[in-house]
Design an enzyme around this catalytic site. Sequence first.
Site, mmCIF file in Angstrom:
data_model
loop_
_atom_site.group_PDB
_atom_site.id
_atom_site.type_symbol
_atom_site.label_atom_id
_atom_site.label_comp_id
_atom_site.label_asym_id
_atom_site.label_seq_id
_atom_site.Cartn_x
_atom_site.Cartn_y
_atom_site.Cartn_z
ATOM 1 N N GLY A 142 -1.755 -5.477 9.705
ATOM 2 C CA GLY A 142 -1.696 -4.061 10.056
ATOM 3 C C GLY A 142 -2.774 -3.212 9.411
ATOM 4 O O GLY A 142 -2.832 -2.002 9.613
ATOM 5 N N HIS A 143 -3.664 -3.797 8.633
ATOM 6 C CA HIS A 143 -4.731 -3.046 7.945
ATOM 7 C C HIS A 143 -6.087 -3.636 8.318
ATOM 8 O O HIS A 143 -6.697 -4.300 7.488
ATOM 9 C CB HIS A 143 -4.538 -3.094 6.425
ATOM 10 C CG HIS A 143 -5.322 -2.063 5.678
ATOM 11 N ND1 HIS A 143 -6.581 -2.279 5.175
ATOM 12 C CD2 HIS A 143 -5.023 -0.789 5.360
ATOM 13 C CE1 HIS A 143 -7.013 -1.203 4.552
ATOM 14 N NE2 HIS A 143 -6.077 -0.287 4.653
ATOM 15 N N PHE A 144 -6.588 -3.539 9.354
ATOM 16 C CA PHE A 144 -6.307 -2.803 10.565
ATOM 17 C C PHE A 144 -6.308 -3.796 11.729
ATOM 18 O O PHE A 144 -7.145 -4.698 11.745
ATOM 19 C CB PHE A 144 -7.364 -1.729 10.791
ATOM 20 C CG PHE A 144 -7.433 -0.727 9.664
ATOM 21 C CD1 PHE A 144 -6.503 0.301 9.594
ATOM 22 C CD2 PHE A 144 -8.407 -0.826 8.687
ATOM 23 C CE1 PHE A 144 -6.574 1.247 8.566
ATOM 24 C CE2 PHE A 144 -8.467 0.106 7.663
ATOM 25 C CZ PHE A 144 -7.555 1.133 7.597
#
Length: 148
Positions: free
Chosen positions: A53-55
């Site tokens: 999720g990053h990124f």
Amino acid sequence: MNKQEIMQILPHRDNMLLVEEADVEEVTDKNGETKKISHGKYHVRGDEFFLQGHFPGNPIVPGVILCEMMAQSTCVLLQDAMEEGMSSLFTGLKEVKFKNPVKPGDTFESKCEIINSKPPFYFAKGQGYVDGKLAVKAEFSFALIKAE
């Protein structure tokens, strides 16, 4: 030091042990004073929890994780001060500058030193590099605390 030797110093385990190799170098500055510098390495595989999720589509190691990597590598300088059951807890970060992203496939290399101490507090500065290119630099402090 290999990962097993580092685990004798640091209490971090599993996905929070963020230094895979470390060593200590003694250098003499221009004033003739000897100081110790830690060198740490961590190879970013790409499957780490902090990249989820990053990124999406462009994974980048979060800055706070880079600071944690530097702090963990600094703790090898304190192996004589760290007793069984002690943890090193961040007490501050300042002058943090992020210069270049760290991505999967990169090997993050840190170079850190203790610049002052007043046990249980230790003050350090460090830099992190990928392929010799500066990624992050910071001053940070932490305390060595006995676990309850």
